[in-house]
Design a protein around this motif. Sequence first.
Motif, short mmCIF file in Angstrom:
data_model
loop_
_atom_site.label_atom_id
_atom_site.label_comp_id
_atom_site.label_asym_id
_atom_site.label_seq_id
_atom_site.Cartn_x
_atom_site.Cartn_y
_atom_site.Cartn_z
N UNK A 46 0.83 -1.21 0.00
CA UNK A 46 0.00 0.00 0.00
C UNK A 46 0.86 1.26 0.00
N UNK A 54 0.27 8.42 -6.12
CA UNK A 54 -0.33 9.68 -5.66
C UNK A 54 0.75 10.76 -5.59
N UNK A 63 -5.35 9.72 3.35
CA UNK A 63 -5.99 8.59 2.67
C UNK A 63 -6.02 7.36 3.59
N UNK A 67 -9.24 5.01 4.07
CA UNK A 67 -9.26 3.57 3.76
C UNK A 67 -9.78 2.76 4.95
N UNK A 71 -16.81 3.44 2.82
CA UNK A 71 -16.51 3.72 1.41
C UNK A 71 -17.19 5.02 0.98
N UNK A 73 -16.14 7.48 -2.02
CA UNK A 73 -15.21 7.94 -3.06
C UNK A 73 -15.34 9.43 -3.38
N UNK A 76 -13.62 11.47 -0.85
CA UNK A 76 -12.16 11.37 -1.04
C UNK A 76 -11.70 12.31 -2.15
N UNK B 1 -10.88 -4.19 8.67
CA UNK B 1 -11.09 -3.32 7.52
C UNK B 1 -12.47 -3.54 6.92
N UNK B 2 -13.22 -2.47 6.78
CA UNK B 2 -14.59 -2.60 6.32
C UNK B 2 -14.69 -2.61 4.79
N UNK B 3 -13.71 -2.03 4.11
CA UNK B 3 -13.80 -1.91 2.65
C UNK B 3 -13.29 -3.18 1.96
N UNK B 5 -11.32 -4.88 -1.37
CA UNK B 5 -10.14 -4.45 -2.11
C UNK B 5 -10.54 -3.50 -3.25
N UNK B 7 -13.11 -1.51 -3.42
CA UNK B 7 -13.47 -0.19 -2.87
C UNK B 7 -12.21 0.59 -2.48
N UNK B 8 -11.23 -0.13 -1.95
CA UNK B 8 -9.97 0.54 -1.59
C UNK B 8 -9.31 1.10 -2.84
N UNK B 10 -10.73 1.99 -5.65
CA UNK B 10 -11.50 3.15 -6.13
C UNK B 10 -11.15 4.38 -5.29
N UNK B 11 -11.08 4.22 -3.96
CA UNK B 11 -10.74 5.34 -3.08
C UNK B 11 -9.37 5.91 -3.45
N UNK B 12 -8.40 5.03 -3.65
CA UNK B 12 -7.05 5.48 -3.99
C UNK B 12 -7.05 6.16 -5.36
#
Lengths: 237, 110
Positions: A46, A54, A63, A67, A71, A73, A76, B1-3, B5, B7-8, B10-12
């Motif tokens: 990660x 990034x 971030x 994470x 969720x 997006x 974010x 961790x709730x998300x 992979x 979703x992670x 997409x967030x990133x």
Amino acid sequence: MINQKEVIQNAFKAAFPVTVPIMAGFTFLGLAYGIYMNVSGFSFLYPMLMSLTIFAGSAEFVTVSWLLGPFAPLKALLLTLMINARHLFYGLSMLEKYNIPGLKKYYLIFGMCDESFSINCTADIPVGVDKSWYMFFVTLLNHLYWVAGATMGGLFGSLIHFNTQGLEFVMTALFVVLFLEQWMKEKHHGSSLLGLGLSVLCLTLFRGANFIIPSMCLILGALALLQKPLEKVGGLQ
Amino acid sequence: MTMTLGQQIVTILMVILGTVLTRFLPFFLFPPNKPTPKFIQYLGTVLPSAVLGMLVIYCLKDINLLAGNHGIPELIAIAVVVGLHLWKRQMLLSIAGGTITYMILVQRIF
């Protein structure tokens, strides 16, 4: 005529010494970021991939908390735009300098973090050194330091024990030095003083990182109002 | 961790998109093949100084003047950086001198 290889080597030799303070700062901050991700339960992949893609320190730190949360997006995206809004000013300042042919331009813009911007913006590139390769290496080296630090932090984070408290000041010191260099080069200090003064004003009104966007608006407004007098006394060149 | 992979990722990606947007937008709006408006050209000459000033303050944003050590270590270390730089004008010396001063101050004194 010097060949291409020599041009690239000369640019690297000129760019590397300038990035040494950033090597110290980014290794340390990258480590801190990698350790933070490590203790938050993420694999070293990660911090490694996020620092690579990034490449914006403050956004990467927050971030981590996004994470770990629900969720969201859109949130974010919007918060990243706010945190990184200062880059808009960097771009406006670099429109001409980064206007170089080829693909390097896109990498320079992609990698325009605070440190790469401020170095490339203030650099007195020695005569005979290729400007585009010089700026490319400044950006690339900074990028490498950051990824290396973040990856090491993610891998060995919990094993590192030495007193680094206060090392983060290396970044503040860098910006103070670059500000001074700019100060010594410019004919008048109107814009420097506006930047300092309005930022201090906004920091006292809005706490922490919230001061950035109000500061940018005030700086933009003040520079617009003072365009005539500032142009009269002359810019940098 | 709730998300998950996915979703992670997409967030990133959203963070990457946000960062890339702020970095590329000015270059997008004012491409080299079109004349850049006079006001933007003017900004290009005066903004760097103002932005560097803002960056210095940005580094000091978490200082609390009313509590803790009141930002005294930062002020002393910045004075050392400025002093060294005006004296020798050697970037590495100024940065190293200021940083070591700061580390000694926060580790030993404050």
